[in-house]
Design an enzyme around this catalytic site. Sequence first.
Site, PDB file in Angstrom:
ATOM      1  N   ASP A  63       0.861  -1.196   0.000  1.00  0.00           N
ATOM      2  CA  ASP A  63       0.000   0.000   0.000  1.00  0.00           C
ATOM      3  C   ASP A  63       0.889   1.234   0.000  1.00  0.00           C
ATOM      4  O   ASP A  63       1.452   1.601   1.031  1.00  0.00           O
ATOM      5  CB  ASP A  63      -0.924  -0.012   1.229  1.00  0.00           C
ATOM      6  CG  ASP A  63      -1.865   1.202   1.249  1.00  0.00           C
ATOM      7  OD1 ASP A  63      -1.687   2.118   0.393  1.00  0.00           O
ATOM      8  OD2 ASP A  63      -2.751   1.240   2.113  1.00  0.00           O
ATOM      9  N   HIS A  97      -4.448  12.392  14.408  1.00  0.00           N
ATOM     10  CA  HIS A  97      -5.561  12.348  13.438  1.00  0.00           C
ATOM     11  C   HIS A  97      -6.745  11.525  13.930  1.00  0.00           C
ATOM     12  O   HIS A  97      -7.833  11.610  13.370  1.00  0.00           O
ATOM     13  CB  HIS A  97      -5.089  11.744  12.108  1.00  0.00           C
ATOM     14  CG  HIS A  97      -4.048  12.547  11.400  1.00  0.00           C
ATOM     15  ND1 HIS A  97      -4.243  13.867  11.057  1.00  0.00           N
ATOM     16  CD2 HIS A  97      -2.789  12.224  10.978  1.00  0.00           C
ATOM     17  CE1 HIS A  97      -3.145  14.327  10.444  1.00  0.00           C
ATOM     18  NE2 HIS A  97      -2.254  13.348  10.397  1.00  0.00           N
ATOM     19  N   ASP A 120       3.696  19.030  13.958  1.00  0.00           N
ATOM     20  CA  ASP A 120       3.660  18.090  12.841  1.00  0.00           C
ATOM     21  C   ASP A 120       3.181  18.863  11.597  1.00  0.00           C
ATOM     22  O   ASP A 120       2.469  19.853  11.716  1.00  0.00           O
ATOM     23  CB  ASP A 120       2.665  16.969  13.173  1.00  0.00           C
ATOM     24  CG  ASP A 120       2.669  15.841  12.155  1.00  0.00           C
ATOM     25  OD1 ASP A 120       3.242  14.777  12.457  1.00  0.00           O
ATOM     26  OD2 ASP A 120       2.095  16.024  11.063  1.00  0.00           O
ATOM     27  N   HIS A 155       1.118  17.928   9.408  1.00  0.00           N
ATOM     28  CA  HIS A 155      -0.298  17.674   9.093  1.00  0.00           C
ATOM     29  C   HIS A 155      -1.202  18.269  10.172  1.00  0.00           C
ATOM     30  O   HIS A 155      -0.806  18.387  11.328  1.00  0.00           O
ATOM     31  CB  HIS A 155      -0.559  16.162   8.999  1.00  0.00           C
ATOM     32  CG  HIS A 155       0.256  15.483   7.945  1.00  0.00           C
ATOM     33  ND1 HIS A 155       1.486  14.915   8.210  1.00  0.00           N
ATOM     34  CD2 HIS A 155       0.023  15.305   6.620  1.00  0.00           C
ATOM     35  CE1 HIS A 155       1.974  14.404   7.098  1.00  0.00           C
ATOM     36  NE2 HIS A 155       1.110  14.627   6.110  1.00  0.00           N
ATOM     37  N   ASP A 175       7.671  15.587  10.430  1.00  0.00           N
ATOM     38  CA  ASP A 175       7.490  15.638   8.976  1.00  0.00           C
ATOM     39  C   ASP A 175       7.433  17.091   8.495  1.00  0.00           C
ATOM     40  O   ASP A 175       7.379  17.369   7.307  1.00  0.00           O
ATOM     41  CB  ASP A 175       6.246  14.850   8.536  1.00  0.00           C
ATOM     42  CG  ASP A 175       5.062  15.059   9.452  1.00  0.00           C
ATOM     43  OD1 ASP A 175       5.059  16.045  10.226  1.00  0.00           O
ATOM     44  OD2 ASP A 175       4.131  14.223   9.422  1.00  0.00           O
ATOM     45  N   TYR A 224       9.139  11.115   8.503  1.00  0.00           N
ATOM     46  CA  TYR A 224       9.368   9.956   7.646  1.00  0.00           C
ATOM     47  C   TYR A 224      10.731   9.936   6.980  1.00  0.00           C
ATOM     48  O   TYR A 224      11.105   8.951   6.350  1.00  0.00           O
ATOM     49  CB  TYR A 224       8.223   9.866   6.607  1.00  0.00           C
ATOM     50  CG  TYR A 224       6.899   9.890   7.342  1.00  0.00           C
ATOM     51  CD1 TYR A 224       6.432   8.746   7.980  1.00  0.00           C
ATOM     52  CD2 TYR A 224       6.175  11.074   7.495  1.00  0.00           C
ATOM     53  CE1 TYR A 224       5.260   8.770   8.732  1.00  0.00           C
ATOM     54  CE2 TYR A 224       5.002  11.108   8.237  1.00  0.00           C
ATOM     55  CZ  TYR A 224       4.554   9.963   8.863  1.00  0.00           C
ATOM     56  OH  TYR A 224       3.424   9.985   9.616  1.00  0.00           O
TER      57      TYR A 224
HETATM   58  C1  TWS Z   1       1.262  11.120   6.711  1.00  0.00           C
HETATM   59  C2  TWS Z   1      -1.409  10.537   6.606  1.00  0.00           C
HETATM   60  C3  TWS Z   1       0.633  11.763   0.329  1.00  0.00           C
HETATM   61  C4  TWS Z   1       0.135  13.026   0.573  1.00  0.00           C
HETATM   62  C5  TWS Z   1      -0.648  13.251   1.687  1.00  0.00           C
HETATM   63  C6  TWS Z   1       2.904   8.361   0.792  1.00  0.00           C
HETATM   64  C7  TWS Z   1       1.509   8.694   0.296  1.00  0.00           C
HETATM   65  C8  TWS Z   1       0.720   9.431   1.315  1.00  0.00           C
HETATM   66  C9  TWS Z   1       0.155   8.924   2.450  1.00  0.00           C
HETATM   67  C10 TWS Z   1      -1.300   9.718   4.273  1.00  0.00           C
HETATM   68  C11 TWS Z   1      -0.641  10.281   5.499  1.00  0.00           C
HETATM   69  C12 TWS Z   1       0.708  10.571   5.544  1.00  0.00           C
HETATM   70  C13 TWS Z   1       0.471  11.384   7.809  1.00  0.00           C
HETATM   71  C14 TWS Z   1      -0.866  11.088   7.755  1.00  0.00           C
HETATM   72  C15 TWS Z   1       1.059  11.997   9.012  1.00  0.00           C
HETATM   73  C16 TWS Z   1      -0.427  11.009   2.350  1.00  0.00           C
HETATM   74  C17 TWS Z   1       0.366  10.773   1.233  1.00  0.00           C
HETATM   75  C18 TWS Z   1      -0.955  12.265   2.567  1.00  0.00           C
HETATM   76  N1  TWS Z   1      -0.539   9.860   3.076  1.00  0.00           N
HETATM   77  N2  TWS Z   1       0.300  12.659   9.864  1.00  0.00           N
HETATM   78  O1  TWS Z   1       3.859   9.141   0.197  1.00  0.00           O
HETATM   79  O2  TWS Z   1       2.212  12.012   9.254  1.00  0.00           O
HETATM   80  O3  TWS Z   1       0.832  13.359  10.893  1.00  0.00           O
HETATM   81 ZN    ZN Z   2       2.283  14.347   9.993  1.00  0.00          ZN
END
Ligand code: TWS
Ligand code: ZN
Length: 624
Positions: free
Chosen positions: A22, A137, A174, A176, A267, A307
Site C-alpha cells: 500500500d 488524526h 507536525d 499535518h 514531517d 518519515y
Molecule cells: C502522513 C497521513 C501523500 C500526501 C498526503 C505516501 C503517500 C501518502 C500517504 C497519508 C498520510 C501521511 C500522515 C498522515 C502523518 C499522504 C500521502 C498524505 N498519506 N500525519 O507518500 O504524518 O501526521
Molecule cells: Zn504528519
Amino acid sequence: MASGTALIYDDEMTSYKLLWDDPECDIEVPERLLSSYEQLKHYHLVERCIHVPVREGTEEEIMLVHSSEYLEVVKSTQTMNEEELQRVSENYDAVYFHPNTYRCAKLAVGATLQLVDSVMSGKVRNGMALVRPPGHHSQRNAANGFCVFNNVAIAAQYAKRRYGLQRILIVDWDVHHGQGIQYVFEEDPSVLYYSWHRYEHQQFWPLLRESDYDAVGQGKGKGFNLNVPWNKVGMGNSDYLAAFFHVLLPVAFEFVPELILVSSGYDSGIGDPEGQMNATPECFAHLTHFLMQLANGRLCAVLEGGYHLKSLSESVCMTVKTLLRDPLPQISGEMAPCLSAIESIQNVRGAHKPYWKCLMYEVPPVKTAAAIVSKADAHLLPVSVQVEMEMNAQELKTFVSAFDAELVKEEKALLSLQNVLAVLDKILKKKVCSGIAESSVASVSTTFALKHCFDFGLQRVLCIVVGDMDLELDLDDGKILLMNICQKQQTEKTNSKYYISLNWKEDAERNNFFCAVLGFILPVAYSYQPDLVIIVIGPNRSLGVNGISLLTCLLQGLAESQILVVIQDTEIKLVQSVAKALSGVSTPDFGAYAPASQENVLEIKRLRDQLQQEWKMLRCSVRD
Ligand code: TWS
Ligand code: ZN
C-alpha cells in the site's frame, strides 16, 4: 522547580508494520522509532535522561476520547488474519492494522500518560515519549492517518481529570493538521490547540475546510483553536519562528498554560517527503526552547509523524538536547519569512483578534474612516483615510427594524443613516480608530448611532452638537452627556445634569474658541470619562473650521481616541480639516489665538459657576 528530563521508549512499539502493498501507508515504519532511539544513544542523550517505563493505557483512559464501540473494533483486530485486517483498514483513511497494532496503541497511550504523570508529580521537569502509532488524526469513532488512539488528546483529558488542570496548551508542530485533536477540544476553552500544517488552499491531505485559519473554535471554545495553514511548500526556519513570534507565543503567554503537550511530528522538517518543508533540526531546538518558558517548564513532547529517518532522528535529538537545557544551536538561513507565510500569519491574527488582548490592542492599521456623500471628493482627503462604501441593504434593515421605523421613512434619511452606521460600526469593532460620516439628516442619524452604541454595550457616550439641532433623547440615566454649542440662547429644555447648552459666538476671522475648549469642554468631558465621543456638526453652526478642528484634536485624549464626527454639511473643506485632525497626518492650523469676547467669557464663567459641583474638573479656584 523540578529538574530532569524523562525519556519514554520501548522496543515493543516497533512490533507492528504494514503487511501488504500500500503505497499510501508504506512510509510509517518501525525504523522511525529505532533510528530515533539509536541517534539519541549516539549523542549520549539517553543516559542523560531519566528512563521512565511504558505501560498500557487502560480502557477507561482510552474512553476519555474514544467510544467503546470503536475501542471494540480496534481490540478485535488482534486476532484477525491479513485479509480481515486489510478489510478493517479500508474503513479508514490512510490506516493499516497489524495483529500487534492494538497492543502498541495501548502502549503509546500509556507511555504518554506516564510522561504526564512524571512531569505533573514533579519527578521530572519535562520529557519526551517516542511512540508508535501516532495519535493526532484519530477521532472518537475512527482511526485516521496512521493514528489509532489520540495519545495527546487523551493525555489532556487525563491531566484535567487527574490533576484538576484548567489550562492546557497543545502545540502540534507536525506538518499535518491534527484534526482529531481539534474535534475533541473545539468547544473546550480549557485546552488551547495550536497547529500549523501544509494546507495549499485545501489541496493537501486531509483536505479539510476546517483546517483553515478561520476555524477558531466553537461556542465557549471560540478563540482556543489556532490554525496556521501553510499555502506553499518550502516553509523554513524563519517562517516557523515568525508563526511562533506573531501567533503562538503572544497568545500562549496570555493564556498562561499549566501544562504543555507537544504533538511532536517531524514531517515538518527538511527532507521529509510528506511535508516538503525546509526547517532544519536546529529549528526544533528553538521551538522547544520557547515553549520551555511557559507552564513553569512543564512540557511533554509526544512523537507524531516524521518519515525522513535522518532528519527525524536529528530533530528528535535537538528536542531532547534542548529539554536537557543544553545551549541552543545557531539557527541557519536568511531570517526573513516568505510572503505566503506572512499572509497566513496575518490571517490567523485577524481571525483571533476578537479573543486575545495581545492581538486586539494593536494600533488599528487604518486610523480614520470616512463615509462621504460625494465619492468624487475622496481624493481631497489624506491618503491614510479609508473611504467607506455603504452598508448593504440587509445589514441596514437589521439596524433599523429594531428601532422606530417611522423615523426613516424617507430615502434620503436612510442613505444618511447608512453612512453613519457603517462608520460607527467600524469604530465599535475597533477596525478603525475614528471616523467621519456625512449625513443630510444628522439628528436622525445621531439618534440611531447612540441607540446602536448602547446595544453594543457602551456605558457613556459624549455627544457634542455644534449648531441647531433637536435630538429626542432620554438624558436621565447618564449614558449620554449632551453638550450643545449654539448661537442662540436655548430655552432650558431639560434640567438634566447631562444636558449642557453653551451659547457661543465665534469671531469669523480669528479663533477665540480656545477658552471654551480648555476652560469648559475638556474639563467636563474628562470628568465624564466617555467610552466614545460623537461630534455632530449641524446647521447654523457658530463655529468655524478652525474651531471644529481644535475641538476634534483635543478630544482625542478621551475614549482611546474613538471619535465619530457626523457632518450635516457637505462642505469638503470642513471634512478635509476634520480628516486631517483625526488621522494626525499634519498638525492642523487652528488659526491665530484670539481672546474671547466679553460675552463669551461671561458665558464660560456662568457655566463654570453653575456646574463645578457636578463636574469637578471645572474647578480652578479655591474660593468658589
Ligand atoms: C502522513 C497521513 C501523500 C500526501 C498526503 C505516501 C503517500 C501518502 C500517504 C497519508 C498520510 C501521511 C500522515 C498522515 C502523518 C499522504 C500521502 C498524505 N498519506 N500525519 O507518500 O504524518 O501526521
Ligand atoms: Zn504528519
